[in-house]
Design an enzyme around this catalytic site. Structure first.
Site, PDB file in Angstrom:
ATOM      1  N   ASP A  67       0.808  -1.213   0.000  1.00  0.00           N
ATOM      2  CA  ASP A  67       0.000   0.000   0.000  1.00  0.00           C
ATOM      3  C   ASP A  67       0.849   1.275   0.000  1.00  0.00           C
ATOM      4  O   ASP A  67       2.068   1.239   0.196  1.00  0.00           O
ATOM      5  CB  ASP A  67      -0.965   0.005   1.197  1.00  0.00           C
ATOM      6  CG  ASP A  67      -0.293  -0.444   2.500  1.00  0.00           C
ATOM      7  OD1 ASP A  67       0.948  -0.429   2.574  1.00  0.00           O
ATOM      8  OD2 ASP A  67      -1.005  -0.802   3.433  1.00  0.00           O
ATOM      9  N   ASN A 136      -7.699  -2.623  13.853  1.00  0.00           N
ATOM     10  CA  ASN A 136      -9.088  -2.983  13.559  1.00  0.00           C
ATOM     11  C   ASN A 136      -9.168  -4.205  12.640  1.00  0.00           C
ATOM     12  O   ASN A 136     -10.193  -4.468  12.036  1.00  0.00           O
ATOM     13  CB  ASN A 136      -9.826  -1.789  12.933  1.00  0.00           C
ATOM     14  CG  ASN A 136      -9.190  -1.323  11.624  1.00  0.00           C
ATOM     15  OD1 ASN A 136      -8.285  -1.984  11.094  1.00  0.00           O
ATOM     16  ND2 ASN A 136      -9.644  -0.200  11.097  1.00  0.00           N
ATOM     17  N   HIS A 138      -7.362  -4.742   9.876  1.00  0.00           N
ATOM     18  CA  HIS A 138      -7.126  -4.558   8.443  1.00  0.00           C
ATOM     19  C   HIS A 138      -5.820  -5.207   8.000  1.00  0.00           C
ATOM     20  O   HIS A 138      -4.894  -5.408   8.787  1.00  0.00           O
ATOM     21  CB  HIS A 138      -7.218  -3.075   8.028  1.00  0.00           C
ATOM     22  CG  HIS A 138      -6.083  -2.193   8.446  1.00  0.00           C
ATOM     23  ND1 HIS A 138      -6.276  -0.915   8.912  1.00  0.00           N
ATOM     24  CD2 HIS A 138      -4.737  -2.376   8.443  1.00  0.00           C
ATOM     25  CE1 HIS A 138      -5.112  -0.367   9.180  1.00  0.00           C
ATOM     26  NE2 HIS A 138      -4.151  -1.224   8.903  1.00  0.00           N
ATOM     27  N   GLU A 143      -9.710  -1.745   4.954  1.00  0.00           N
ATOM     28  CA  GLU A 143     -10.394  -1.457   6.205  1.00  0.00           C
ATOM     29  C   GLU A 143     -11.634  -2.340   6.359  1.00  0.00           C
ATOM     30  O   GLU A 143     -12.131  -2.893   5.372  1.00  0.00           O
ATOM     31  CB  GLU A 143     -10.812   0.020   6.215  1.00  0.00           C
ATOM     32  CG  GLU A 143      -9.631   1.001   6.167  1.00  0.00           C
ATOM     33  CD  GLU A 143      -8.942   1.180   7.508  1.00  0.00           C
ATOM     34  OE1 GLU A 143      -8.821   0.185   8.267  1.00  0.00           O
ATOM     35  OE2 GLU A 143      -8.506   2.301   7.812  1.00  0.00           O
TER      36      GLU A 143
HETATM   37  C1  GLP Z   1      -0.829   0.274   8.570  1.00  0.00           C
HETATM   38  C2  GLP Z   1      -0.456  -0.363   7.215  1.00  0.00           C
HETATM   39  C3  GLP Z   1      -0.500  -1.854   7.296  1.00  0.00           C
HETATM   40  C4  GLP Z   1       0.208  -2.275   8.557  1.00  0.00           C
HETATM   41  C5  GLP Z   1      -0.642  -1.910   9.744  1.00  0.00           C
HETATM   42  C6  GLP Z   1       0.018  -2.182  11.083  1.00  0.00           C
HETATM   43  O1  GLP Z   1      -1.966   1.041   8.499  1.00  0.00           O
HETATM   44  N1  GLP Z   1      -1.282   0.048   6.139  1.00  0.00           N
HETATM   45  O2  GLP Z   1       0.076  -2.415   6.127  1.00  0.00           O
HETATM   46  O3  GLP Z   1       0.380  -3.668   8.560  1.00  0.00           O
HETATM   47  O4  GLP Z   1      -1.097  -0.575   9.657  1.00  0.00           O
HETATM   48  O5  GLP Z   1       1.005  -1.251  11.356  1.00  0.00           O
HETATM   49  P1  GLP Z   1       2.013  -1.410  12.557  1.00  0.00           P
HETATM   50  O6  GLP Z   1       2.877  -2.560  12.209  1.00  0.00           O
HETATM   51  O7  GLP Z   1       2.763  -0.130  12.602  1.00  0.00           O
HETATM   52  O8  GLP Z   1       1.194  -1.666  13.763  1.00  0.00           O
END
Ligand code: GLP
Length: 241
Positions: A67, A136, A138, A143
């Site tokens: 992403d 959440n 995702h 989402e």
């Molecule tokens: C973000 C990214 C995801 C990531 C997730 C967790 O929003 N879009 O690809 O896996 O949130 O992030 P973190 O590892 O910083 O908790």
């Protein structure tokens, strides 16, 4: 879905890196789907160390990130392209032209998503897709919603994601409100999926992903249907399981 329980973040990072490096050693020209966020940083650091020791090479590897924020160029330190370059790609021998991230600078969502889907489609089934988990539930930026996405799409980020990601910006107002993300169907086409997850703040999402119903209200729950999915999670993340 196989669950690997690890002591803590460092243990989780090394085990995740071990799985990725095994894939690269077994198939040097493999395709890797990669993730951003704070969770995979430790695994990337470990892979860099093994690369420096001469244990693994990425010279023939191609990568496809999940992403990117819509509206950020790769030069913006908050962009996922910048993150990947600085956290991982700049420290290994991967060819820059073999690394792919959705084009956040292209504000035409239809074209940006179509082009990214085309790139990933040409790569065939990704050999290994690394995922992190949103609080959440995702995956990528898919989402919670009423249905699972198919191809790359432009999404409106939920308030909870904006707040969770605000820690990486000066304040929540600077977090882009939209992002391009690889679709759930594309993610599910990977031959192997590795979900890395750490910390108590993810415990509910981890529980719902592993034990809850398969529902787009917890996007990661669909991983229960994948035939080769490994969750590498620390004790804190598994505390509700
Ligand atoms: C973000 C990214 C995801 C990531 C997730 C967790 O929003 N879009 O690809 O896996 O949130 O992030 P973190 O590892 O910083 O908790």
């Amino acid at each position: 879905m196989k669950v690997i329980r690890t002591r803590d973040y460092d243990d989780m990072s090394r085990k995740t890196a071990n799985i990725i490096s095994a894939q690269v050693i077994l198939k040097p020209d493999c395709t890797l789907g990669l993730a951003t966020g704070t969770t995979p940083i430790g695994a990337y650091e470990q892979l860099i160390k093994w690369y420096e020791k001469g244990d693994v090479t990425f010279a023939e590897v191609s990568t496809y990130n999940l992403d990117e924020y819509r509206g950020l160029t790769g030069k913006n330190p908050q962009s996922y392209r910048y993150f990947m370059n600085h956290t991982f790609f700049d420290h290994i021998d991967i060819k820059p032209e073999n690394t792919h991230v959705p084009e956040g600078a292209n504000l035409d969502a239809e074209i940006a998503c179509r082009e990214y889907d085309e790139l990933v489609r040409k790569a065939g089934h990704l050999d290994l897709q690394l995922l992190g988990l949103g609080r959440n539930g995702h995956i990528g930026f898919n989402e919670p919603g009423e249905s699972f996405s198919k191809g790359c799409q432009c999404v409106d980020l939920t308030q909870s994601t904006i707040e969770a990601n605000a820690r990486l910006f000066d304040n929540a107002d600077e977090v882009p409100r939209q992002a391009y993300t690889m679709g759930v169907q594309t993610i599910m086409r990977a031959k192997m999926i590795v979900m890395a997850v750490s910390g108590e703040d993810k415990a509910q999402a981890v529980h719902d992903m592993i034990h809850g119903p398969v529902t787009p209200h917890c996007t990661a729950s669909i991983l229960q249907l994948h035939t080769n999915c490994v969750v590498v999670a620390d004790e804190a993340a598994l505390s509700l399981c």
